[in-house]
Design a protein around this motif. Structure first.
Motif: not given
Length: 402
Positions: A46-47, A105, A108, A110
């Motif tokens: 995600g990052s 989400r 990301a 998460t």
């Protein structure tokens, strides 16, 4: 751009992805616990912005991502692919509320997504689903559920007609579900109309914390979790429907038509890694007074590995390009790409193991890892036999239409 060549920018991006996979993702994959979601690895995807590209890129870009990641880190490739498979129905068929609630989400890293289609008696035959979605007529007309102490208060919902079912209860089992039972939400396909075949299936977005939903892990030949899900009158509302009631088969097939070529790309990435390892090994290995590559039997096998790998790659690119162009023959091309690429990868990896000898069977060797990884893609998202059935059906339909 044709399907038979890539632009310099695309080639550079693939090289960048291979480097990222080797340098940043592979170390995180090594720290993961087999059979469990590696949330640190997913967060890193995600990052790096890779999960976000699942929803902004076309099919060809998805294939390039999956092949490039698979070459250097199959665990990262699989983590990315499962996020896409589980969340694509939300992206493509969900309401604005559903997308706003879950996709940030997923992007990301998460929230973990899962695609819950297969059942003990309905693996490749998706039209034979038995998980029941029975309308709770006592709740008709209600657009949301605030029972369980407000458990569903933040779950997106729709307003429905007073005489329409606002709530169902899901009862049955799903099996061989990747990321189960550790996902945060599931795209679940259930039968809303009995005895209607593919026409009576509805797709639902089911958060993992719904009452009555439990799961268990299965001991599988896989580095990521695969499990079974039990649905004991699990409540879902109209706001959980993805697409339209009784039209969930379209959601499933639309998702699979996109991801099947990219399964082929995953396979091509593994085949290329095995081929490159074999080139290095046979060029440096002393045998029978020369190098292993000097033996005609060996060099011809290497040539065959390269030939099949490139043919599979071209078919994958052609299928993905057809999807991006909204071509009419996407189901046939997608099936062909997955079939050829996964069968090719099995052949290439197996041949690579043979040419390396016993060293390739040692735990921790690249080819020992690939040998375990390469088998499952010939089964999931439609086994090879199913792909042949799709191809034949499409060919005869086209012949009859002439």
């Amino acid at each position: 751009m044709t399907a038979f060549s890539l632009e310099p920018a695309q080639l550079a991006w693939c090289a960048e992805l291979r480097a990222l996979a080797a340098e940043r993702l592979h170390p995180l994959a090594d720290k993961g616990e087999p059979g469990h979601v590696n949330r640190t690895l997913v967060a890193e995807l995600g990052s790096l912005g890779l999960l976000g590209r699942l929803f902004t890129s076309g099919a060809l870009d998805l294939c390039l991502m999956r092949e490039s990641l698979a070459y250097a880190c199959t665990e990262a490739e699989t983590a990315l692919a499962l996020q896409g498979l589980g969340a694509h129905p939300v992206h493509a068929y969900g309401t604005e509320a559903q997308r706003a609630h879950w996709l940030p989400r997923v992007t990301a890293g998460t929230a973990i997504a899962a695609f819950a289609l297969s059942e003990p008696g309905a693996g490749s035959d998706a039209a034979a689903l038995e998980l029941r979605a029975e309308a709770d007529v006592s709740r008709a007309g209600r657009s949301s559920d605030t029972s369980q102490g407000g458990r569903f208060a933040d779950t997106p919902s729709l307003t429905v007609a007073p005489d329409g079912p606002a709530r169902w209860r899901l009862t049955g089992e799903k099996c061989w579900i990747s990321n189960a039972p550790e996902a945060d939400f599931y795209t679940v396909f259930a039968r809303t109309t009995p005895d209607a075949g593919a026409r009576g299936v509805t797709a639902f977005l089911v958060p993992a914390d719904r009452p009555g939903l439990t799961g268990r892990g299965l001991d599988m030949l896989s580095p990521h979790p695969i499990g079974a899900l039990d649905f004991d009158a699990v409540p879902v509302t109209a706001g959980d429907v993805l697409g339209e009631v009784d039209r969930g088969f379209r959601v499933a097939m639309g998702t699979l038509n996109l991801f099947r070529p990219s399964v082929g790309a995953f396979a091509v990435g593994m085949a290329q890694a095995a081929l490159d390892a074999t080139l290095a090994h046979t060029a440096g290995r002393d045998a029978f007074g020369g190098k292993l590559r000097d033996l005609q039997a060996v060099s011809h096998q290497v040539a065959e590995m390269a030939l099949r790998t490139e043919a599979a790659r071209l078919m994958v690119h052609a299928a993905a390009s057809a999807y991006d162009a909204d071509a009419p023959d996407v189901p046939r091309r997608s099936a062909m790409a997955k079939l050829l690429a996964t069968e090719t990868a099995q052949y290439v990896v197996d041949t690579a193991v043979q040419l390396h000898g016993a060293r390739a069977l040692q735990r921790g060797h690249l080819l020992e890892h690939l040998y375990r990884e390469v088998r499952a893609p010939r089964i999931y998202e439609g086994a090879s036999e199913v792909q042949r059935g799709i191809i034949a059906k499409e060919l005869y339909a086209r012949q009859e239409a002439r």
